[in-house]
Design a protein around this motif. Structure first.
Motif, PDB file in Angstrom:
ATOM      1  N   LEU A 163      23.493 -17.446  29.486  1.00  0.00           N
ATOM      2  CA  LEU A 163      24.791 -16.999  28.991  1.00  0.00           C
ATOM      3  C   LEU A 163      25.857 -17.105  30.082  1.00  0.00           C
ATOM      4  CD1 LEU A 163      26.581 -15.714  26.829  1.00  0.00           C
ATOM      5  CD2 LEU A 163      25.782 -13.466  27.599  1.00  0.00           C
ATOM      6  N   LEU A 166      26.940 -20.727  30.511  1.00  0.00           N
ATOM      7  CA  LEU A 166      27.814 -21.180  29.431  1.00  0.00           C
ATOM      8  C   LEU A 166      29.217 -20.584  29.561  1.00  0.00           C
ATOM      9  CD1 LEU A 166      25.332 -20.966  26.419  1.00  0.00           C
ATOM     10  CD2 LEU A 166      26.243 -23.049  27.448  1.00  0.00           C
ATOM     11  N   VAL A 167      29.274 -19.319  29.979  1.00  0.00           N
ATOM     12  CA  VAL A 167      30.574 -18.659  30.151  1.00  0.00           C
ATOM     13  C   VAL A 167      31.364 -19.310  31.282  1.00  0.00           C
ATOM     14  CG1 VAL A 167      31.682 -16.509  30.911  1.00  0.00           C
ATOM     15  CG2 VAL A 167      29.918 -16.445  29.139  1.00  0.00           C
ATOM     16  N   MET A 170      32.884 -22.614  30.133  1.00  0.00           N
ATOM     17  CA  MET A 170      33.402 -22.449  28.781  1.00  0.00           C
ATOM     18  C   MET A 170      34.220 -23.660  28.345  1.00  0.00           C
ATOM     19  SD  MET A 170      35.585 -19.283  27.238  1.00  0.00           S
ATOM     20  CE  MET A 170      37.027 -19.697  28.220  1.00  0.00           C
ATOM     21  N   ARG A 203      21.991 -16.258  20.494  1.00  0.00           N
ATOM     22  CA  ARG A 203      22.828 -16.072  19.301  1.00  0.00           C
ATOM     23  C   ARG A 203      22.404 -14.835  18.520  1.00  0.00           C
ATOM     24  NH1 ARG A 203      22.670 -22.448  17.700  1.00  0.00           N
ATOM     25  NH2 ARG A 203      24.721 -23.056  18.526  1.00  0.00           N
ATOM     26  N   ILE A 213      28.754 -19.848  20.544  1.00  0.00           N
ATOM     27  CA  ILE A 213      27.930 -20.916  21.099  1.00  0.00           C
ATOM     28  C   ILE A 213      27.834 -22.027  20.065  1.00  0.00           C
ATOM     29  CG2 ILE A 213      25.676 -21.566  22.022  1.00  0.00           C
ATOM     30  CD1 ILE A 213      25.245 -18.693  22.857  1.00  0.00           C
ATOM     31  N   TYR A 221      25.017 -27.918  24.145  1.00  0.00           N
ATOM     32  CA  TYR A 221      25.729 -26.737  23.679  1.00  0.00           C
ATOM     33  C   TYR A 221      26.983 -26.476  24.512  1.00  0.00           C
ATOM     34  CZ  TYR A 221      21.223 -25.891  21.448  1.00  0.00           C
ATOM     35  OH  TYR A 221      20.083 -26.015  20.695  1.00  0.00           O
ATOM     36  N   LEU A 223      30.195 -23.145  24.936  1.00  0.00           N
ATOM     37  CA  LEU A 223      30.727 -21.851  24.522  1.00  0.00           C
ATOM     38  C   LEU A 223      32.224 -22.001  24.292  1.00  0.00           C
ATOM     39  CD1 LEU A 223      29.732 -18.747  24.357  1.00  0.00           C
ATOM     40  CD2 LEU A 223      31.063 -18.499  26.442  1.00  0.00           C
TER      41      LEU A 223
END
Length: 226
Positions: A163, A166-167, A170, A203, A213, A221, A223
Motif C-alpha cells: 500500500l 502504491l501511495v 500514486m 482492496r 486501486i 496496478y 492508485l
C-alpha cells in the motif's frame, strides 16, 4: 541481534535451518508443534517467524491467523514453509497473513535471501516517521498505522509495504514485476499471482477505498486519488 522463531516438526530440517541462521548471525528459537510455537511467539516476540504449514497440535495456517489477529504479535512477519507447492496453497498462506512462502525442498541460500528480504522490509517500515495522506487514507510509517475513513485498519507488513508503495507512486502504473522487486525485495520467477492475491486482500481490507486501486489489464496496478 535479530531473533527468528522456527516452528518446524521435522527435527533434522529444524537443526539444519537453525545452524545456517545462526551462522548468519541470527538468534534462533525452535518449536516442534503449532501450540508450542504460538506460545513462544507470544512470550519472546521474535523479529520473524519461519512457520511450517503442516504441524502437529495446530496447523501453521491457524498459528498464523492467531499471530496476525493479536495486537501484540500482528507486526511480526511470517514466512510460511511447506512441502505443498500448488497455487491454491500459496493463496491460502497469503490469505491468513503470511508475508512470504517457501516451498520444500528449498535451498538454504534461497531461504536466507528471503529471510533477509523480509527483515529488511520490516526494518525499513519502522525507520523514521512520516505521515502520508491520500484521500481517505492516512499512513503513519513510524507506528505502522493505517487509518481509512477514520477507522484503523490492520495490515500485515507486506500489505503495508505494498500500500505504501502504491501511495508513493500514486497515479503511476506499476507492473507486477516491479512490485515483486520493490515490495518483496527480489525477483520471483513466474510468480505474479503473489501480487494479485495481495492486491485482492488490500482492496478487501480497505473497504470502499479499495476502488482507488485500479487494475491495468495485462500490466499491473495503480492508485488513483478520489
Amino acid at each position: 541481534m535479530q531473533t527468528i522463531l522456527l516452528i518446524e516438526d521435522e527435527k533434522d530440517l529444524a537443526g539444519l535451518v537453525t545452524f545456517n541462521l545462526e551462522k548468519e548471525g541470527y538468534r534462533t528459537l525452535v518449536a516442534f508443534d503449532g501450540l508450542e510455537g504460538l506460545e513462544m511467539a507470544r512470550q519472546h516476540l521474535p523479529d520473524l517467524v519461519l512457520l511450517d504449514l503442516m504441524l502437529p497440535g495446530m496447523l501453521g495456517t491457524e498459528v498464523c491467523k492467531f499471530l496476525k489477529k493479536t495486537e501484540k504479535t500482528a507486526h511480526i512477519p511470517v514466512i510460511m514453509t511447506t512441502a505443498k507447492g500448488e497455487e491454491i496453497d500459496k493463496v491460502v498462506g497469503f490469505e491468513v497473513g503470511a508475508d512470504d512462502y517457501v516451498v520444500k525442498p528449498f535451498s538454504m541460500r534461497e531461504l536466507l535471501l528471503r529471510v533477509k528480504a523480509v527483515l529488511r522490509r520490516s526494518a525499513t517500515e519502522n525507520e523514521g516517521g512520516t505521515t502520508v495522506r491520500v484521500g481517505p487514507i492516512t499512513i503513519d510509517t513510524a507506528r505502522h498505522l493505517v487509518v481509512i475513513n477514520g477507522e484503523e485498519v490492520t495490515f500485515t507488513s507486506t500489505e503495508f509495504k505494498l500500500l505504501q508503495t502504491l501511495v508513493k507512486r500514486m497515479g503511476r502504473v506499476q507492473s507486477r514485476d516491479v512490485l515483486l522487486k520493490d515490495v518483496w525485495g527480489y525477483n520471483y520467477v513466474e510468480d505474479t499471482r503473489t501480487v494479485d492475491t495481495h492486491i485482492t486482500r488490500l482492496r478487501m481490507k480497505m473497504g470502499e477505498a479499495g476502488d482507488m486501486i485500479k487494475t491495468v489489464r495485462g500490466f499491473g496496478y495503480k492508485l488513483e486519488a478520489r
